[in-house]
Design a protein around this motif. Structure first.
Motif, mmCIF file in Angstrom:
data_model
loop_
_atom_site.group_PDB
_atom_site.id
_atom_site.type_symbol
_atom_site.label_atom_id
_atom_site.label_comp_id
_atom_site.label_asym_id
_atom_site.label_seq_id
_atom_site.Cartn_x
_atom_site.Cartn_y
_atom_site.Cartn_z
ATOM 1 N N ASP A 23 104.041 8.400 44.385
ATOM 2 C CA ASP A 23 103.539 9.669 44.709
ATOM 3 C C ASP A 23 103.359 9.796 46.312
ATOM 4 O O ASP A 23 103.042 10.878 46.857
ATOM 5 N N ARG A 24 103.711 8.654 47.028
ATOM 6 C CA ARG A 24 103.789 8.578 48.582
ATOM 7 C C ARG A 24 105.265 9.036 49.073
ATOM 8 O O ARG A 24 105.887 8.528 48.823
ATOM 9 N N PRO A 25 105.075 9.818 50.209
ATOM 10 C CA PRO A 25 106.268 10.086 50.978
ATOM 11 C C PRO A 25 106.692 8.986 51.953
ATOM 12 O O PRO A 25 106.249 8.109 51.970
ATOM 13 N N SER A 69 106.476 1.184 47.853
ATOM 14 C CA SER A 69 105.266 2.250 47.827
ATOM 15 C C SER A 69 105.050 2.937 46.564
ATOM 16 O O SER A 69 106.278 2.979 45.885
ATOM 17 N N SER A 70 104.205 3.577 46.553
ATOM 18 C CA SER A 70 103.780 4.282 44.852
ATOM 19 C C SER A 70 104.657 5.588 45.275
ATOM 20 O O SER A 70 104.840 6.106 46.266
ATOM 21 N N ASP A 84 107.056 3.833 55.653
ATOM 22 C CA ASP A 84 106.546 3.963 54.273
ATOM 23 C C ASP A 84 105.039 3.945 54.287
ATOM 24 O O ASP A 84 104.308 3.362 55.194
ATOM 25 N N GLU A 85 104.260 4.218 53.153
ATOM 26 C CA GLU A 85 103.054 4.176 52.912
ATOM 27 C C GLU A 85 102.368 3.017 51.926
ATOM 28 O O GLU A 85 101.677 3.210 51.243
ATOM 29 N N GLY A 86 103.379 1.845 51.914
ATOM 30 C CA GLY A 86 103.101 1.003 50.781
ATOM 31 C C GLY A 86 101.989 -0.019 51.525
ATOM 32 O O GLY A 86 101.450 0.312 52.412
ATOM 33 N N GLY A 146 100.826 0.449 55.586
ATOM 34 C CA GLY A 146 102.240 0.993 55.587
ATOM 35 C C GLY A 146 103.267 0.006 56.525
ATOM 36 O O GLY A 146 102.699 -0.885 57.238
ATOM 37 N N ARG A 195 111.074 11.512 44.381
ATOM 38 C CA ARG A 195 110.453 11.241 45.816
ATOM 39 C C ARG A 195 110.407 12.149 46.711
ATOM 40 O O ARG A 195 111.511 12.808 47.017
ATOM 41 N N THR A 196 109.507 12.036 47.971
ATOM 42 C CA THR A 196 109.706 12.832 48.972
ATOM 43 C C THR A 196 110.327 12.062 50.176
ATOM 44 O O THR A 196 109.580 10.984 50.596
#
Ligand code: ADP
Length: 289
Positions: A188-190, A185-186, A208-210, A268, A149-150
């Motif tokens: 691939d999202r930072p 969040s998935s 987050d980008e959830g 998010g 994860r990033t």
């Protein structure tokens, strides 16, 4: 007439006093009963703590050892590629078991904390400490646990942000925000962690980008055992009990701080907490919440 009034007043006073004494005795009995219930609760918790956590610690240690031994075997022996491939599923199984043990461990810790808060026996050991190192430690831990994860970390130029706090409990709060951000969040999202200071207040936020949360949920998510309907874990395994955020709120509020979330569905979420910076004359103390 005057005498009758005076006697009536006196009788009323005596009755009121007797009533107050009865109430006082009742209140004292209630207080003693509450203290006894809390003592039993604490005893019960320490038994649970021992019975559930000790085996988990042993399991975690054994799995780590097994993992290390298999890895050493793979690297030291002159194995053919075909043979090496046969070890991969074993390593994957060990990793899965370790993840499950961590989830179990977290659930037990959440339950213990929630019960301690109820019983007012959650101890905070406050000392002047550096919020910069606290945030860094929590982020580093998650980077190691989830290397794929990033996690961006935006810090201040200054190396020291002093707060008067229980450092372990603050690491727990940042970790809880971070693990939520990662799991909802998935993959691939930072996720972005930020520490900044405004005046005498430090703020840590985790973005987050959830899925984001509607305004109606912004208060409820801090309640114990509340989980938002329809919000699913998107990466990693294991949901939760809906306890973590309520524990975070108690910890931060007992530090004289505030928690909150800025979020909209589809955009998010940013979970944050604010703490007052350390003031001169703070001394080490143990606080029970
Ligand atoms: P849990 O162990 O269920 O994650 P928490 O108390 O940490 O418990 O969170 C309470 C609920 O708030 C979660 O069940 C989830 O519905 C929602 N939630 C928490 N963090 C996020 C996030 N970053 N994005 C979306 N929903 C979240």
């Amino acid at each position: 007439m005057t005498l009758t009034h005076t006697i009536a007043g006196l009788v009323a006073l005596i009755l009121a006093r007797a009533q107050l004494q009865r109430e006082h005795a009742e209140a004292r009995a209630n207080e003693l009963a509450l203290r006894e219930a809390n003592r039993r609760m604490e005893e019960f918790l320490s038994i649970i703590c021992h019975e559930l956590k000790t085996p988990l610690t042993v399991m975690r240690g054994s799995l780590q050892l097994a993992d290390r031994k298999v890895k050493r075997l793979v690297s030291s022996e002159a194995l053919f590629p075909d043979e090496m491939r046969r070890f991969a599923p074993i390593l994957a199984l060990l990793e899965r078991a370790r993840n499950q043990v961590s989830i179990q461990d977290r659930l037990v810790n959440d339950l213990l904390d929630a019960s301690r808060i109820q019983a007012q026996t959650l101890h905070l050991l406050k000392t002047p400490c550096n919020l910069v190192s606290i945030v860094q430690e929590a982020v580093e831990d998650q980077r190691q646990i989830k290397p794929a994860r990033t996690i961006h970390l935006e810090m201040l130029a200054r190396k020291e942000v002093s707060v008067y706090a229980d450092a372990d409990r603050l690491v727990q709060v940042v970790t809880n925000y971070l693990t939520n951000a990662l799991k909802y969040s998935s993959a691939d999202r930072p996720v972005e962690v930020r520490l900044h200071v405004e005046g005498q207040i430090a703020q840590v936020s985790v973005r987050d980008e959830g899925p984001g949360l509607p305004a109606a949920e912004h208060e409820r998510i801090w309640e114990c055992f509340y989980r938002v309907p329809g919000i699913e874990v998107q990466s990693g395994s294991g949901g939760g009990l809906g306890v973590g955020l309520s524990v975070c709120r108690t910890i931060i509020e007992r530090h004289g701080g505030q928690v909150g979330v800025d979020s909209r569905p589809g955009e998010g979420s940013t979970f944050w907490f604010r703490l007052p910076l350390v003031t001169h004359g703070s001394i080490d103390e143990e606080v029970v919440v």
